[in-house]
Design a protein around this motif. Structure first.
Motif, PDB file in Angstrom:
ATOM      1  N   ARG A  49      39.356  39.445  28.482  1.00  0.00           N
ATOM      2  CA  ARG A  49      40.688  38.846  28.392  1.00  0.00           C
ATOM      3  C   ARG A  49      41.227  38.668  29.810  1.00  0.00           C
ATOM      4  O   ARG A  49      41.298  39.629  30.571  1.00  0.00           O
ATOM      5  CB  ARG A  49      41.624  39.754  27.571  1.00  0.00           C
ATOM      6  N   LYS A  50      41.619  37.435  30.149  1.00  0.00           N
ATOM      7  CA  LYS A  50      42.105  37.160  31.497  1.00  0.00           C
ATOM      8  C   LYS A  50      43.430  37.863  31.725  1.00  0.00           C
ATOM      9  O   LYS A  50      44.361  37.754  30.923  1.00  0.00           O
ATOM     10  CB  LYS A  50      42.259  35.651  31.716  1.00  0.00           C
ATOM     11  N   PHE A  51      43.521  38.597  32.825  1.00  0.00           N
ATOM     12  CA  PHE A  51      44.743  39.323  33.164  1.00  0.00           C
ATOM     13  C   PHE A  51      45.893  38.328  33.314  1.00  0.00           C
ATOM     14  O   PHE A  51      45.719  37.226  33.832  1.00  0.00           O
ATOM     15  CB  PHE A  51      44.534  40.094  34.463  1.00  0.00           C
ATOM     16  N   PHE A  52      47.078  38.730  32.851  1.00  0.00           N
ATOM     17  CA  PHE A  52      48.229  37.833  32.767  1.00  0.00           C
ATOM     18  C   PHE A  52      49.450  38.534  33.365  1.00  0.00           C
ATOM     19  O   PHE A  52      49.771  39.662  32.969  1.00  0.00           O
ATOM     20  CB  PHE A  52      48.490  37.488  31.298  1.00  0.00           C
ATOM     21  N   VAL A  53      50.130  37.855  34.284  1.00  0.00           N
ATOM     22  CA  VAL A  53      51.365  38.400  34.845  1.00  0.00           C
ATOM     23  C   VAL A  53      52.463  37.350  34.759  1.00  0.00           C
ATOM     24  O   VAL A  53      52.329  36.250  35.287  1.00  0.00           O
ATOM     25  CB  VAL A  53      51.184  38.853  36.309  1.00  0.00           C
ATOM     26  N   GLY A  54      53.533  37.700  34.056  1.00  0.00           N
ATOM     27  CA  GLY A  54      54.692  36.819  33.950  1.00  0.00           C
ATOM     28  C   GLY A  54      55.852  37.374  34.750  1.00  0.00           C
ATOM     29  O   GLY A  54      56.060  38.592  34.800  1.00  0.00           O
ATOM     30  N   VAL A 103      46.617  35.354  46.194  1.00  0.00           N
ATOM     31  CA  VAL A 103      46.646  36.041  44.904  1.00  0.00           C
ATOM     32  C   VAL A 103      45.275  35.997  44.244  1.00  0.00           C
ATOM     33  O   VAL A 103      44.446  35.133  44.514  1.00  0.00           O
ATOM     34  CB  VAL A 103      47.703  35.432  43.958  1.00  0.00           C
ATOM     35  N   ASP A 104      45.072  36.957  43.364  1.00  0.00           N
ATOM     36  CA  ASP A 104      43.818  37.082  42.627  1.00  0.00           C
ATOM     37  C   ASP A 104      43.628  35.864  41.721  1.00  0.00           C
ATOM     38  O   ASP A 104      44.427  35.636  40.800  1.00  0.00           O
ATOM     39  CB  ASP A 104      43.877  38.354  41.786  1.00  0.00           C
ATOM     40  N   PRO A 105      42.598  35.065  41.933  1.00  0.00           N
ATOM     41  CA  PRO A 105      42.386  33.880  41.095  1.00  0.00           C
ATOM     42  C   PRO A 105      42.020  34.218  39.662  1.00  0.00           C
ATOM     43  O   PRO A 105      42.041  33.338  38.792  1.00  0.00           O
ATOM     44  CB  PRO A 105      41.240  33.149  41.803  1.00  0.00           C
ATOM     45  N   ASN A 106      41.689  35.474  39.405  1.00  0.00           N
ATOM     46  CA  ASN A 106      41.334  35.893  38.057  1.00  0.00           C
ATOM     47  C   ASN A 106      42.542  36.331  37.235  1.00  0.00           C
ATOM     48  O   ASN A 106      42.390  36.816  36.113  1.00  0.00           O
ATOM     49  CB  ASN A 106      40.321  37.044  38.117  1.00  0.00           C
ATOM     50  N   THR A 107      43.739  36.173  37.798  1.00  0.00           N
ATOM     51  CA  THR A 107      44.971  36.513  37.097  1.00  0.00           C
ATOM     52  C   THR A 107      45.761  35.248  36.801  1.00  0.00           C
ATOM     53  O   THR A 107      45.979  34.423  37.700  1.00  0.00           O
ATOM     54  CB  THR A 107      45.834  37.477  37.933  1.00  0.00           C
ATOM     55  N   ASP A 115      57.779  21.087  39.636  1.00  0.00           N
ATOM     56  CA  ASP A 115      57.312  20.307  40.791  1.00  0.00           C
ATOM     57  C   ASP A 115      57.092  21.164  42.033  1.00  0.00           C
ATOM     58  O   ASP A 115      56.212  20.875  42.847  1.00  0.00           O
ATOM     59  CB  ASP A 115      58.327  19.204  41.111  1.00  0.00           C
ATOM     60  N   PHE A 116      57.895  22.223  42.185  1.00  0.00           N
ATOM     61  CA  PHE A 116      57.901  22.997  43.427  1.00  0.00           C
ATOM     62  C   PHE A 116      56.866  24.115  43.436  1.00  0.00           C
ATOM     63  O   PHE A 116      56.347  24.490  44.487  1.00  0.00           O
ATOM     64  CB  PHE A 116      59.306  23.569  43.645  1.00  0.00           C
ATOM     65  N   LEU A 117      56.549  24.666  42.260  1.00  0.00           N
ATOM     66  CA  LEU A 117      55.640  25.806  42.172  1.00  0.00           C
ATOM     67  C   LEU A 117      54.187  25.378  42.366  1.00  0.00           C
ATOM     68  O   LEU A 117      53.781  24.299  41.932  1.00  0.00           O
ATOM     69  CB  LEU A 117      55.798  26.471  40.802  1.00  0.00           C
ATOM     70  N   ARG A 118      53.401  26.214  43.020  1.00  0.00           N
ATOM     71  CA  ARG A 118      51.986  25.944  43.220  1.00  0.00           C
ATOM     72  C   ARG A 118      51.312  25.646  41.878  1.00  0.00           C
ATOM     73  O   ARG A 118      51.694  26.190  40.839  1.00  0.00           O
ATOM     74  CB  ARG A 118      51.306  27.137  43.913  1.00  0.00           C
ATOM     75  N   LYS A 119      50.302  24.802  41.903  1.00  0.00           N
ATOM     76  CA  LYS A 119      49.746  24.264  40.669  1.00  0.00           C
ATOM     77  C   LYS A 119      48.830  25.235  39.913  1.00  0.00           C
ATOM     78  O   LYS A 119      48.497  24.984  38.757  1.00  0.00           O
ATOM     79  CB  LYS A 119      48.996  22.959  40.953  1.00  0.00           C
ATOM     80  N   ASP A 120      48.421  26.336  40.544  1.00  0.00           N
ATOM     81  CA  ASP A 120      47.626  27.315  39.805  1.00  0.00           C
ATOM     82  C   ASP A 120      48.508  28.329  39.075  1.00  0.00           C
ATOM     83  O   ASP A 120      48.001  29.221  38.404  1.00  0.00           O
ATOM     84  CB  ASP A 120      46.627  28.027  40.718  1.00  0.00           C
ATOM     85  N   PHE A 121      49.835  28.208  39.213  1.00  0.00           N
ATOM     86  CA  PHE A 121      50.794  28.987  38.443  1.00  0.00           C
ATOM     87  C   PHE A 121      51.427  28.074  37.400  1.00  0.00           C
ATOM     88  O   PHE A 121      51.427  26.852  37.551  1.00  0.00           O
ATOM     89  CB  PHE A 121      51.900  29.552  39.329  1.00  0.00           C
ATOM     90  N   SER A 122      51.981  28.654  36.356  1.00  0.00           N
ATOM     91  CA  SER A 122      52.660  27.882  35.316  1.00  0.00           C
ATOM     92  C   SER A 122      54.124  28.302  35.209  1.00  0.00           C
ATOM     93  O   SER A 122      54.524  29.351  35.711  1.00  0.00           O
ATOM     94  CB  SER A 122      51.974  28.073  33.961  1.00  0.00           C
ATOM     95  N   ILE A 126      51.924  43.136  42.339  1.00  0.00           N
ATOM     96  CA  ILE A 126      51.742  43.299  40.894  1.00  0.00           C
ATOM     97  C   ILE A 126      50.734  42.279  40.374  1.00  0.00           C
ATOM     98  O   ILE A 126      49.864  42.595  39.565  1.00  0.00           O
ATOM     99  CB  ILE A 126      53.096  43.179  40.174  1.00  0.00           C
ATOM    100  N   ILE A 127      50.851  41.041  40.852  1.00  0.00           N
ATOM    101  CA  ILE A 127      49.877  40.004  40.464  1.00  0.00           C
ATOM    102  C   ILE A 127      48.463  40.438  40.834  1.00  0.00           C
ATOM    103  O   ILE A 127      47.502  40.206  40.090  1.00  0.00           O
ATOM    104  CB  ILE A 127      50.216  38.658  41.147  1.00  0.00           C
ATOM    105  N   ASN A 128      48.345  41.103  41.977  1.00  0.00           N
ATOM    106  CA  ASN A 128      47.035  41.508  42.485  1.00  0.00           C
ATOM    107  C   ASN A 128      46.613  42.910  42.034  1.00  0.00           C
ATOM    108  O   ASN A 128      45.647  43.477  42.597  1.00  0.00           O
ATOM    109  CB  ASN A 128      47.032  41.439  44.012  1.00  0.00           C
ATOM    110  N   SER A 129      47.271  43.465  41.030  1.00  0.00           N
ATOM    111  CA  SER A 129      47.014  44.868  40.665  1.00  0.00           C
ATOM    112  C   SER A 129      45.592  45.094  40.144  1.00  0.00           C
ATOM    113  O   SER A 129      45.094  46.218  40.201  1.00  0.00           O
ATOM    114  CB  SER A 129      48.045  45.333  39.623  1.00  0.00           C
ATOM    115  N   LYS A 130      44.924  44.051  39.658  1.00  0.00           N
ATOM    116  CA  LYS A 130      43.555  44.212  39.163  1.00  0.00           C
ATOM    117  C   LYS A 130      42.502  43.833  40.211  1.00  0.00           C
ATOM    118  O   LYS A 130      41.316  44.006  39.973  1.00  0.00           O
ATOM    119  CB  LYS A 130      43.337  43.334  37.916  1.00  0.00           C
ATOM    120  N   ARG A 131      42.965  43.343  41.326  1.00  0.00           N
ATOM    121  CA  ARG A 131      42.015  42.900  42.360  1.00  0.00           C
ATOM    122  C   ARG A 131      41.281  44.107  42.935  1.00  0.00           C
ATOM    123  O   ARG A 131      41.888  45.122  43.254  1.00  0.00           O
ATOM    124  CB  ARG A 131      42.760  42.145  43.472  1.00  0.00           C
ATOM    125  N   ALA A 132      39.998  43.990  43.079  1.00  0.00           N
ATOM    126  CA  ALA A 132      39.189  45.109  43.587  1.00  0.00           C
ATOM    127  C   ALA A 132      39.548  45.400  45.033  1.00  0.00           C
ATOM    128  O   ALA A 132      39.762  44.482  45.813  1.00  0.00           O
ATOM    129  CB  ALA A 132      37.716  44.749  43.478  1.00  0.00           C
TER     130      ALA A 132
END
Length: 258
Positions: free
Chosen positions: A3-8, A33-37, A53-60, A252-258
């Motif tokens: 399950r892909k890690f999710f941070v809102g 940021v961790d690309p796996n989150t 429009d303003f937020l980076r495109k790999d975020f929603s 927090i976004i990177n909390s699962k990053r090794a």
């Protein structure tokens, strides 16, 4: 199944201006940021379209609420179809601050409305962050699992026979007593509730849906406690309030990053 890690990040009614919001988002836009989150940001409704429009495109981007009707005479509301048309892919539903605002009671009127909103949002093509959680007196009475089940049950009913719909739902377990209080469920307590919720999904929907559905934790999540919480097998991410307005949100976004 992984399950892909999710941070809102739920900004709630903060901060007070578009410029202040852009300053916060600028930090995120520049962060490593961790690309796996998977990351989803939820500003006040007024700022949804600028943030798309303003937020980076790999975020929603996510709305904080929507109505259960697709159109009509509902002053001050936003329909799920309008959100989808505006390019907003997510919506938060059932947050305890809204359940409390409209006086959730044991008869379950508010729970049924949250379920109707969930069905309408999914029908409009949105994805849903579905919030559940108990009050402090309910936890002390040993009713945590009972409360979470009672909040999920109306959603099971409206989605009966549509197992595929759960691929577009993230369940956010947010104990009400931990939201904005500085208190946080221990990793053990949070894990137990997440595991019980996943077991309930398996019973009411299917083992496959239970295994694939992400269940995230919310309630005074911070850079200090996120690492230990993220190691729990049934905690698939976080819904973050106050800390999402601070630079520590990147940690927090990177909390699962090794």
């Amino acid at each position: 199944m992984a399950r892909k890690f999710f941070v809102g990040g739920n900004f709630k009614m903060n901060p007070g201006s578009l410029e202040a919001k852009k300053a916060i988002v600028n930090v995120l836009n520049k962060a490593d940021v961790d690309p796996n989150t998977e990351v989803v940001i939820s500003p006040p409704a007024l700022y949804l379209i600028p943030l798309v429009d303003f937020l980076r495109k790999d975020f929603s981007v996510s709305a904080q609420n929507c109505h259960e009707k697709l159109s009509g005479a509902f002053t001050g509301e936003i329909s799920p179809t309008q959100l989808a048309d505006a390019g907003v892919p997510w919506v938060i539903l059932g947050h305890s601050e809204r359940r409390t605002l409209f006086g959730e009671n044991e008869k379950g009127e508010v729970r049924s409305i949250v379920a109707a909103k969930t069905k309408a949002a999914l029908d409009a093509g949105l994805k849903v962050i579905l919030c559940v959680g108990e009050k402090e007196e309910q936890r002390e009475a040993g009713k945590t699992d009972e409360v979470v089940r009672s909040q999920l049950e109306p959603v099971f009913e409206v989605l009966k026979g549509d197992d595929a719909a759960w691929s577009k739902i993230v369940i956010a377990y947010e104990p009400v007593w931990a939201i904005g209080t500085g208190k946080v469920a221990s990793p053990k307590d949070a894990q137990e509730t997440h595991a019980a919720t996943r077991k309930f999904l398996a019973e009411r929907v299917s083992p496959a849906v239970a295994e694939s559905t992400r269940i995230i934790y919310g309630g005074s999540v911070s850079a200090k406690n996120c690492k230990e919480l993220s190691t729990q097998p049934d905690i698939d991410g976080f819904l973050v309030g106050g800390a999402s307005l601070k630079p520590e949100f990147v940690d927090i976004i990177n909390s699962k990053r090794a």
